[in-house]
Design a protein around this motif. Structure first.
Motif, PDB file in Angstrom:
ATOM      1  N   GLU A 272       0.821  -1.216   0.000  1.00  0.00           N
ATOM      2  CA  GLU A 272       0.000   0.000   0.000  1.00  0.00           C
ATOM      3  C   GLU A 272       0.858   1.270   0.000  1.00  0.00           C
ATOM      4  O   GLU A 272       0.387   2.333  -0.405  1.00  0.00           O
ATOM      5  CB  GLU A 272      -0.994   0.008   1.170  1.00  0.00           C
ATOM      6  CG  GLU A 272      -0.376   0.101   2.540  1.00  0.00           C
ATOM      7  CD  GLU A 272       0.016  -1.235   3.169  1.00  0.00           C
ATOM      8  OE1 GLU A 272       0.120  -1.286   4.409  1.00  0.00           O
ATOM      9  OE2 GLU A 272       0.226  -2.227   2.444  1.00  0.00           O
ATOM     10  N   ILE A 273       2.096   1.166   0.431  1.00  0.00           N
ATOM     11  CA  ILE A 273       3.029   2.307   0.402  1.00  0.00           C
ATOM     12  C   ILE A 273       3.792   2.310  -0.917  1.00  0.00           C
ATOM     13  O   ILE A 273       3.905   3.333  -1.579  1.00  0.00           O
ATOM     14  CB  ILE A 273       4.042   2.198   1.570  1.00  0.00           C
ATOM     15  CG1 ILE A 273       3.287   2.210   2.868  1.00  0.00           C
ATOM     16  CG2 ILE A 273       5.143   3.223   1.447  1.00  0.00           C
ATOM     17  CD1 ILE A 273       3.509   3.321   3.791  1.00  0.00           C
ATOM     18  N   MET A 274       4.316   1.181  -1.290  1.00  0.00           N
ATOM     19  CA  MET A 274       5.192   1.099  -2.453  1.00  0.00           C
ATOM     20  C   MET A 274       4.445   1.280  -3.773  1.00  0.00           C
ATOM     21  O   MET A 274       5.069   1.581  -4.785  1.00  0.00           O
ATOM     22  CB  MET A 274       5.956  -0.230  -2.436  1.00  0.00           C
ATOM     23  CG  MET A 274       6.906  -0.357  -1.253  1.00  0.00           C
ATOM     24  SD  MET A 274       8.081   1.012  -1.078  1.00  0.00           S
ATOM     25  CE  MET A 274       9.082   0.767  -2.541  1.00  0.00           C
ATOM     26  N   ARG A 275       3.136   1.153  -3.781  1.00  0.00           N
ATOM     27  CA  ARG A 275       2.386   1.310  -5.041  1.00  0.00           C
ATOM     28  C   ARG A 275       2.620   2.676  -5.670  1.00  0.00           C
ATOM     29  O   ARG A 275       2.438   2.844  -6.868  1.00  0.00           O
ATOM     30  CB  ARG A 275       0.899   1.058  -4.818  1.00  0.00           C
ATOM     31  CG  ARG A 275       0.228   2.119  -3.983  1.00  0.00           C
ATOM     32  CD  ARG A 275      -1.221   1.796  -3.731  1.00  0.00           C
ATOM     33  NE  ARG A 275      -1.754   2.754  -2.773  1.00  0.00           N
ATOM     34  CZ  ARG A 275      -2.998   3.135  -2.733  1.00  0.00           C
ATOM     35  NH1 ARG A 275      -3.857   2.630  -3.579  1.00  0.00           N
ATOM     36  NH2 ARG A 275      -3.392   4.007  -1.850  1.00  0.00           N
ATOM     37  N   TYR A 276       3.007   3.667  -4.881  1.00  0.00           N
ATOM     38  CA  TYR A 276       3.275   5.010  -5.390  1.00  0.00           C
ATOM     39  C   TYR A 276       4.770   5.320  -5.491  1.00  0.00           C
ATOM     40  O   TYR A 276       5.139   6.417  -5.888  1.00  0.00           O
ATOM     41  CB  TYR A 276       2.633   6.065  -4.490  1.00  0.00           C
ATOM     42  CG  TYR A 276       1.129   6.033  -4.482  1.00  0.00           C
ATOM     43  CD1 TYR A 276       0.403   6.147  -5.663  1.00  0.00           C
ATOM     44  CD2 TYR A 276       0.434   5.894  -3.289  1.00  0.00           C
ATOM     45  CE1 TYR A 276      -0.979   6.122  -5.656  1.00  0.00           C
ATOM     46  CE2 TYR A 276      -0.947   5.879  -3.279  1.00  0.00           C
ATOM     47  CZ  TYR A 276      -1.648   5.993  -4.460  1.00  0.00           C
ATOM     48  OH  TYR A 276      -3.022   5.978  -4.452  1.00  0.00           O
ATOM     49  N   MET A 277       5.627   4.372  -5.111  1.00  0.00           N
ATOM     50  CA  MET A 277       7.065   4.657  -5.080  1.00  0.00           C
ATOM     51  C   MET A 277       7.874   3.830  -6.076  1.00  0.00           C
ATOM     52  O   MET A 277       8.625   4.384  -6.860  1.00  0.00           O
ATOM     53  CB  MET A 277       7.603   4.413  -3.662  1.00  0.00           C
ATOM     54  CG  MET A 277       7.068   5.404  -2.654  1.00  0.00           C
ATOM     55  SD  MET A 277       7.546   5.045  -0.955  1.00  0.00           S
ATOM     56  CE  MET A 277       9.311   4.993  -1.042  1.00  0.00           C
ATOM     57  N   ALA A 278       7.760   2.525  -5.977  1.00  0.00           N
ATOM     58  CA  ALA A 278       8.591   1.648  -6.807  1.00  0.00           C
ATOM     59  C   ALA A 278       8.157   0.206  -6.567  1.00  0.00           C
ATOM     60  O   ALA A 278       7.396  -0.074  -5.643  1.00  0.00           O
ATOM     61  CB  ALA A 278      10.066   1.808  -6.440  1.00  0.00           C
ATOM     62  N   ALA A 279       8.694  -0.686  -7.377  1.00  0.00           N
ATOM     63  CA  ALA A 279       8.484  -2.110  -7.132  1.00  0.00           C
ATOM     64  C   ALA A 279       9.166  -2.462  -5.807  1.00  0.00           C
ATOM     65  O   ALA A 279      10.166  -1.859  -5.428  1.00  0.00           O
ATOM     66  CB  ALA A 279       9.073  -2.934  -8.271  1.00  0.00           C
ATOM     67  N   ILE A 280       8.602  -3.417  -5.115  1.00  0.00           N
ATOM     68  CA  ILE A 280       9.220  -3.875  -3.866  1.00  0.00           C
ATOM     69  C   ILE A 280      10.531  -4.574  -4.226  1.00  0.00           C
ATOM     70  O   ILE A 280      10.553  -5.510  -5.021  1.00  0.00           O
ATOM     71  CB  ILE A 280       8.276  -4.792  -3.079  1.00  0.00           C
ATOM     72  CG1 ILE A 280       7.054  -3.979  -2.629  1.00  0.00           C
ATOM     73  CG2 ILE A 280       8.994  -5.414  -1.886  1.00  0.00           C
ATOM     74  CD1 ILE A 280       5.958  -4.785  -1.969  1.00  0.00           C
ATOM     75  N   ALA A 281      11.604  -4.079  -3.654  1.00  0.00           N
ATOM     76  CA  ALA A 281      12.943  -4.562  -3.985  1.00  0.00           C
ATOM     77  C   ALA A 281      13.293  -5.801  -3.161  1.00  0.00           C
ATOM     78  O   ALA A 281      12.736  -6.014  -2.077  1.00  0.00           O
ATOM     79  CB  ALA A 281      13.967  -3.455  -3.704  1.00  0.00           C
ATOM     80  N   PRO A 282      14.238  -6.591  -3.641  1.00  0.00           N
ATOM     81  CA  PRO A 282      14.743  -7.700  -2.825  1.00  0.00           C
ATOM     82  C   PRO A 282      15.366  -7.144  -1.540  1.00  0.00           C
ATOM     83  O   PRO A 282      15.823  -5.998  -1.491  1.00  0.00           O
ATOM     84  CB  PRO A 282      15.818  -8.341  -3.704  1.00  0.00           C
ATOM     85  CG  PRO A 282      15.557  -7.849  -5.090  1.00  0.00           C
ATOM     86  CD  PRO A 282      14.875  -6.522  -4.951  1.00  0.00           C
ATOM     87  N   GLU A 283      15.392  -7.971  -0.504  1.00  0.00           N
ATOM     88  CA  GLU A 283      15.904  -7.521   0.783  1.00  0.00           C
ATOM     89  C   GLU A 283      17.330  -6.983   0.691  1.00  0.00           C
ATOM     90  O   GLU A 283      17.668  -6.011   1.362  1.00  0.00           O
ATOM     91  CB  GLU A 283      15.841  -8.643   1.829  1.00  0.00           C
ATOM     92  CG  GLU A 283      16.279  -8.154   3.195  1.00  0.00           C
ATOM     93  CD  GLU A 283      16.213  -9.213   4.278  1.00  0.00           C
ATOM     94  OE1 GLU A 283      16.959  -9.055   5.260  1.00  0.00           O
ATOM     95  OE2 GLU A 283      15.427 -10.167   4.160  1.00  0.00           O
ATOM     96  N   THR A 284      18.165  -7.551  -0.153  1.00  0.00           N
ATOM     97  CA  THR A 284      19.541  -7.061  -0.267  1.00  0.00           C
ATOM     98  C   THR A 284      19.568  -5.605  -0.735  1.00  0.00           C
ATOM     99  O   THR A 284      20.371  -4.809  -0.244  1.00  0.00           O
ATOM    100  CB  THR A 284      20.372  -7.929  -1.220  1.00  0.00           C
ATOM    101  OG1 THR A 284      19.694  -8.018  -2.479  1.00  0.00           O
ATOM    102  CG2 THR A 284      20.601  -9.327  -0.666  1.00  0.00           C
TER     103      THR A 284
END
Length: 169
Positions: free
Chosen positions: A30-42
């Motif tokens: 719900e936060i990342m939908r306006y920022m970027a794709a969810i990145a890998p943990e690294t």
């Protein structure tokens, strides 16, 4: 590194103990939908490590509670030292309470007075109505629409460019 206080908030530099908060924020759809794709943990860990040493980046907390409510930061332009980009995120439970607006005003004031910045720029997806309202309420003016310029998860969005100049707030 600086700490900024407002009537309700303390904006303090990132500490290693802020990792669980930062990770949860960057993994929240719900936060990342306006920022970027969810990145890998690294990659998220790399971003967090940078926050620990980058000046002008802050965790937002209420004075009476150590629970992080969001983060906000300035990135001074390497080309135009009197300009900075700003970005912020507030957890869903704290949205709609004026937290982002209060933090944004405080960091812009800090940028103009303490850092010597003359203009602050913000980029926001046109679909992010909440963030658009926060920027406009703080006196930012939309200067440009970059049509279909930003991509998240294979979908292209309009990127709106906002600007606040010193003395305009």
């Amino acid at each position: 590194m600086a700490t900024i206080t407002t009537p309700r908030l303390t904006l303090s530099p990132f500490e290693p103990s802020d990792w669980p908060f930062f990770r949860a924020l960057r993994e929240a759809p719900e936060i990342m939908r306006y920022m970027a794709a969810i990145a890998p943990e690294t990659e998220t860990r790399r971003q967090f490590a940078a926050r620990l040493t980058t000046p002008h980046t802050f965790v937002i907390r209420a004075h009476d509670d150590a629970t992080p409510l969001g983060d906000i930061g300035l990135q001074i332009s390497s080309r135009y030292r009197e300009e900075a980009d700003i970005g912020y995120t507030v957890i869903p439970a704290a949205q709609g309470r004026g937290i982002a607006s209060e933090a944004l005003r405080a960091v812009c004031e800090y940028a103009f007075i303490q850092v010597g910045v003359k203009a602050v720029n913000a980029y926001v997806l046109g679909e992010n109505g909440g963030s658009v309202r926060v920027l406009e309420k703080a006196g930012f003016v939309r200067t440009q629409v970059l049509e279909q310029a930003y991509e998240i998860n294979g979908v292209r969005y309009d990127d709106w460019v906002y600007r606040l100049e010193s003395g305009a707030a």
